[in-house]
Motif scaffolding. Sequence first.
Motif, mmCIF file in Angstrom:
data_model
loop_
_atom_site.group_PDB
_atom_site.id
_atom_site.type_symbol
_atom_site.label_atom_id
_atom_site.label_comp_id
_atom_site.label_asym_id
_atom_site.label_seq_id
_atom_site.Cartn_x
_atom_site.Cartn_y
_atom_site.Cartn_z
ATOM 1 N N TYR A 66 -5.427 9.467 3.692
ATOM 2 C CA TYR A 66 -5.551 9.989 2.331
ATOM 3 C C TYR A 66 -4.391 10.926 1.988
ATOM 4 N N GLU A 67 -4.051 11.811 2.942
ATOM 5 C CA GLU A 67 -3.060 12.850 2.617
ATOM 6 C C GLU A 67 -1.671 12.284 2.350
ATOM 7 N N ASP A 68 -1.446 10.999 2.703
ATOM 8 C CA ASP A 68 -0.144 10.389 2.416
ATOM 9 C C ASP A 68 -0.169 9.585 1.117
ATOM 10 N N ALA A 69 -1.310 9.574 0.431
ATOM 11 C CA ALA A 69 -1.469 8.639 -0.694
ATOM 12 C C ALA A 69 -1.418 9.348 -2.040
ATOM 13 N N ASP A 70 -0.663 8.766 -2.983
ATOM 14 C CA ASP A 70 -0.723 9.262 -4.357
ATOM 15 C C ASP A 70 -2.039 8.808 -4.988
ATOM 16 N N LEU A 71 -2.380 7.565 -4.708
ATOM 17 C CA LEU A 71 -3.597 6.985 -5.286
ATOM 18 C C LEU A 71 -4.544 6.578 -4.161
ATOM 19 N N VAL A 72 -5.785 7.023 -4.278
ATOM 20 C CA VAL A 72 -6.784 6.599 -3.298
ATOM 21 C C VAL A 72 -7.836 5.762 -4.012
ATOM 22 N N ILE A 73 -8.127 4.583 -3.459
ATOM 23 C CA ILE A 73 -9.155 3.720 -4.039
ATOM 24 C C ILE A 73 -10.302 3.638 -3.041
ATOM 25 N N LEU A 74 -11.464 4.123 -3.469
ATOM 26 C CA LEU A 74 -12.643 3.997 -2.615
ATOM 27 C C LEU A 74 -13.436 2.803 -3.124
ATOM 28 N N ASN A 75 -13.477 1.775 -2.336
ATOM 29 C CA ASN A 75 -14.137 0.526 -2.714
ATOM 30 C C ASN A 75 -15.485 0.520 -1.997
ATOM 31 N N THR A 76 -16.559 0.665 -2.772
ATOM 32 C CA THR A 76 -17.808 1.155 -2.169
ATOM 33 C C THR A 76 -18.961 0.167 -2.133
ATOM 34 N N ARG A 102 -2.012 17.080 -2.680
ATOM 35 C CA ARG A 102 -1.580 16.002 -1.792
ATOM 36 C C ARG A 102 -1.983 14.634 -2.325
ATOM 37 N N VAL A 103 -3.153 14.539 -2.901
ATOM 38 C CA VAL A 103 -3.569 13.276 -3.524
ATOM 39 C C VAL A 103 -3.512 13.470 -5.034
ATOM 40 N N LYS A 104 -2.991 12.473 -5.759
ATOM 41 C CA LYS A 104 -2.879 12.669 -7.215
ATOM 42 C C LYS A 104 -4.046 12.059 -7.979
ATOM 43 N N ARG A 105 -4.370 10.804 -7.635
ATOM 44 C CA ARG A 105 -5.418 10.129 -8.415
ATOM 45 C C ARG A 105 -6.424 9.435 -7.490
ATOM 46 N N VAL A 106 -7.659 9.380 -7.987
ATOM 47 C CA VAL A 106 -8.721 8.760 -7.192
ATOM 48 C C VAL A 106 -9.449 7.727 -8.050
ATOM 49 N N ALA A 107 -9.638 6.544 -7.499
ATOM 50 C CA ALA A 107 -10.412 5.507 -8.196
ATOM 51 C C ALA A 107 -11.631 5.137 -7.351
ATOM 52 N N LEU A 108 -12.752 4.955 -8.027
ATOM 53 C CA LEU A 108 -13.980 4.547 -7.359
ATOM 54 C C LEU A 108 -14.313 3.138 -7.838
ATOM 55 N N THR A 109 -14.375 2.195 -6.930
ATOM 56 C CA THR A 109 -14.637 0.809 -7.322
ATOM 57 C C THR A 109 -15.793 0.249 -6.490
ATOM 58 N N GLY A 110 -16.145 -0.991 -6.772
ATOM 59 C CA GLY A 110 -17.181 -1.653 -5.974
ATOM 60 C C GLY A 110 -18.566 -1.363 -6.505
ATOM 61 N N CYS A 111 -19.551 -1.468 -5.632
ATOM 62 C CA CYS A 111 -20.935 -1.472 -6.102
ATOM 63 C C CYS A 111 -21.407 -0.117 -6.608
ATOM 64 N N ILE A 112 -20.912 0.981 -6.053
ATOM 65 C CA ILE A 112 -21.311 2.283 -6.613
ATOM 66 C C ILE A 112 -20.706 2.417 -8.008
ATOM 67 N N GLY A 113 -19.498 1.905 -8.167
ATOM 68 C CA GLY A 113 -18.830 1.947 -9.470
ATOM 69 C C GLY A 113 -19.633 1.226 -10.536
#
Length: 448
Positions: A66-76, A102-113
Amino acid sequence: MNSTTSEASTAPIPLSRKPSERGSPDAPARGKTACIRTFGCQMNVHDADRMRRMIQDAGYAEVQRYEDADLVILNTCYVRENAVDRVKGHLGELNRLRREGRVKRVALTGCIGAAEESQSLQKTYNIDLVLGTHNTYELAEFVGLPTMRETYTPELPGTEGEHSAFVTIMTGCNYQCSYCIVPTVRGRMTCRPMESVVREIENLVAGGTGYVTLLGQTVDAWRYQGKRFCDLLEAVSDIAPRVWFTTSHPSNMEDRTLRAIGERDTIVKRLHLPVQSGSDRMLNVMHRGYKAERYRRKISVFREAAPEGTLSTDIIVGHPGETEEDHQQTLQLVEDCEFDSAYIFKFSPRRGTEAADLPGVVPDAIVQRRFLEVLRGVEQNAFRRNQRKVGNMEEIFIRHGATEDGKAIGETWSGHAVHVDSDAAPGTYVTATIESAGPHVLYARIRN
Ligand code: 5AD
Ligand code: SF4
């Protein structure tokens, strides 16, 4: 096995070393970076592959942490409550990293989304983008690509690597099992045209794919223009060198399909057929649409068709209203069917499902005891059955190359997971002798 967890799998590792939580491979942290973390089932793994392609097209390099990522996508995954708790843990951690810049943007995808709860999560954790399972294409615009609204089709291949591919043949589910959130988040069943599946697999095989897994919530319910699942499976088994499919529903499983598993050389002799309970009363409460006897009959057809094959299942313990007698019937079914492995789940109430509001909640301590009893029953049978393989010479498909310990992970044609001392590359076959067996895996050595 951790006896306090709310789910347990006695199953071999089906997809990756850690199927329920897969990260992206390491990549140099130059330019824009993204990290995709996937939880849950093969459908989610498949969705992650498509998102991976979008972020790559948009010029992102994939990173593992995570700490190396500008964008984190949690596919849930949303199937059980503890899945949400786990994702909340990750979201909390991401919020902290974002505060530290350290992280700029977060996306939540998948079934929780796709679930209602995502709205409150979005507020609590400042999530930048929430996507369900039907609008994944919106990620394209989010990462700066032209819209894919019109061009996005569910027909893109999903690959594990060049050697193995997951091919979605249907999405959604037309059942309404009392406990299950899937129909709410994935919608009703849509089947992919036969020609489209066949064409994709022809292309994959031409490109070097040696193992194709047909995917869907209830793959055996697939039908299209008069064709049924077995027709599709037979067609695919004529094209691909190695084929498997998951998940099936007992009400759709035809004897013809079970026989094809035994008869066709290219089909892995491994059946995953969730039973959920051994009690007719509970099967009725769960709206499963079959009785335990019918399930047993299917299993005897499978065992006869593929005596060396492997059988796995899903079982829920502690569904509201489950009595001691119901539980004993599940234990009896476990004994009778001699599963080679099972995913055992403690009932988890999902808001919006029928079972969440049912009376007769089973106290935790009882659920825990029943869980362990089912687990013990499955493991004893699995261990006994695995012992029968010791001494056999087997052809093993290498799924994951050797790690530092020198052991590769492979699969026999009977569907057993095997650890084998070999530096063979993923996608190749080795022949080895089974030297020992535990309840979950076999251990093989290549004799010179
Ligand atoms: N509680 C516990 N287990 C569940 N499953 C689905 N929903 C629930 C729930 N609410 C299990 C079923 C299904 C598997 C994918 O997850 O056994 O087959
Ligand atoms: Fe859920 Fe039942 Fe459909 Fe399986 S068959 S996805 S358990 S509703």
